[in-house]
Design an enzyme around this catalytic site. Structure first.
Site, PDB file in Angstrom:
ATOM      1  N   ASP A  30       0.865  -1.187   0.000  1.00  0.00           N
ATOM      2  CA  ASP A  30       0.000   0.000   0.000  1.00  0.00           C
ATOM      3  C   ASP A  30       0.896   1.230   0.000  1.00  0.00           C
ATOM      4  OD1 ASP A  30      -2.305   1.835   0.628  1.00  0.00           O
ATOM      5  OD2 ASP A  30      -3.341  -0.073   0.867  1.00  0.00           O
ATOM      6  N   HIS A  38       2.176   2.028  -3.184  1.00  0.00           N
ATOM      7  CA  HIS A  38       1.266   2.959  -3.838  1.00  0.00           C
ATOM      8  C   HIS A  38       1.789   4.388  -3.811  1.00  0.00           C
ATOM      9  CE1 HIS A  38      -2.410   0.082  -3.122  1.00  0.00           C
ATOM     10  NE2 HIS A  38      -1.421  -0.469  -3.804  1.00  0.00           N
TER      11      HIS A  38
END
Length: 415
Positions: A238, A261
């Site tokens: 993430d 991310h």
């Protein structure tokens, strides 16, 4: 995706207030074991070496109580106290390290702590430091959340009303803290969550989880002031770093991010009464193979109206990054929003300067701002990002954004 006008930077605050740090923040973590001015420590009520308190580094014996006892012994003393976690593998359940304490506490982590895969052992998080001033963790050891044992039980990709798995290391209402040199591995949820804290330095940590691991953010910061993240290497499933509502005076420097991310602000506006995000600087960082680069995101049907203002992104290298530069005021994961094109979250004064490298998608710059509340004061200065595949040209897509472009190729100069 989990007081403004501070007079000192976090490094200065750590030196002047914490006084646990070495003379220079760039020195090796082991030099942080010096005592603060203010007199010698008192004798604690018992040992501070967890092995002397019954912990066994065999990776099987539950060492939770030994660590909690060491914490109590240190917390009840005065001066500076150092808890020692020697080499070995120590299995534990949830640990609440609560203050206020009479002492300043250093945890010297040279062993590996293993978070049990038995979810019934956790109320909420794994290691939670609460209401503590003058605190440090340093060493060469690892906090291993053993996430692979439970990741399949994460249903947050399907529903926002999901049960949250335990975060690995949480700082709640902590003032003057340093986390240095350690490794955080395979968290069940976030690796580190900094909430309602002030004057925090995270320096030269390594955070590692597979790129497909769910919700394993590297470091999340929320409702906190004067937080510096420097020299970290972060690769997760993430956001490498995520900055939530109420965060002010945040410095991210020399971070290497990927997989993951990217470095994100938000999501903003999801909940009522969210506070502003202000004064964020991301400098001299490298992003490699991430699914996003530098991102500010807010919900399209936001339930609150925080401001996001005073951002500087400078000297950032992109290496095969999808969507390197993004402001998205119409963020709507899993299509749970009302699609109106409107937003309550105001985004202003955002500078992207000296950003270069390669994009894995043609869309190197995306400014997707709200119809009713355009982004204001956005600057693109010396941005040089090229699409790294053939047959498509690099491009910028800018909607409802006001600002200026300086020193950009024509196809990227959308302001």
């Amino acid at each position: 995706m989990a007081p403004s006008n501070v007079a000192m930077t976090v490094v200065a605050a750590a030196v002047a207030l914490l006084l646990l740090a070495p003379a220079r923040a760039t020195k090796a973590p082991e030099t942080a074991d010096t005592l603060p001015a203010g007199g010698p420590p008192s004798v604690p009520a018992g040992p501070l070496d967890i092995v002397q308190l019954g912990a066994k580094g065999d990776g099987k014996t539950d060492s939770t109580q030994a660590i909690l006892k060491a914490w109590k012994n240190a917390c009840d003393a005065t001066g500076t106290q150092k808890i020692v976690i020697p080499p070995g593998n120590y299995l534990t359940g949830a640990m609440e390290l609560k203050g206020p304490c009479k002492s300043s506490i250093i945890i010297r982590l040279d062993g590996n702590l293993l978070g049990t895969g038995d979810l019934s052992a956790y109320k909420k998080n794994w290691i939670e430091v609460q209401n503590v001033e003058n605190f440090a963790i340093n060493g060469h050891g690892t906090l291993d959340g053993q996430g692979p044992l439970v990741w399949k039980q994460n249903e947050c990709q399907k529903s926002y009303n999901c049960k949250i798995l335990p975060n690995s290391l949480v700082l709640d209402f902590v003032k003057n803290a340093q986390i240095r040199g350690i490794t955080l591995l395979n968290s069940k949820f976030f690796h580190m969550n900094i909430f309602a804290s002030e004057n925090v330095l995270v320096d030269k940590v390594t955070i590692t989880a597979p790129g497909n691991s769910p919700n394993t953010d590297g470091i999340h910061v929320g409702d906190s002031t004067n937080v510096t993240i420097s020299g970290a290497t972060i690769g997760t499933g993430d956001d490498c770093v995520s900055i939530g509502p109420g965060s002010k005076t945040i410095r991210i420097h020399g971070v290497r991010c990927g997989p993951g991310h990217g470095i994100s602000v938000g999501s903003l506006g999801r909940y009522k009464d969210e506070k502003d995000v202000e004064d964020v600087k991301v400098t001299d960082c490298t992003l490699v193979g991430t699914s996003n680069g530098l991102r500010i995101k807010s919900y399209e049907d936001s339930k609150s109206s925080p401001k996001a203002t005073k951002f500087l992104y400078e000297g950032v290298t992109m290496d095969n990054v999808s969507f390197p530069i993004i402001i998205d005021q119409k963020y709507c994961p899993n299509n749970i929003c009302v699609r109106s094109g409107a937003s309550k979250v105001a985004v202003s004064d955002v500078i992207f300067r000296n950003i270069h490298g390669t994009s894995n998608t043609p869309e190197a710059i995306t400014l997707n701002c709200a119809n009713n509340l355009p982004c204001q004061g956005v600057q693109l200065v010396n941005v040089d990002i090229k699409y790294n595949k053939s047959n498509n040209k690099t491009m910028a897509v800018c909607k409802n954004a006001a600002g200026k472009s300086i020193g950009l190729a024509k196809e990227l100069a959308c302001l």
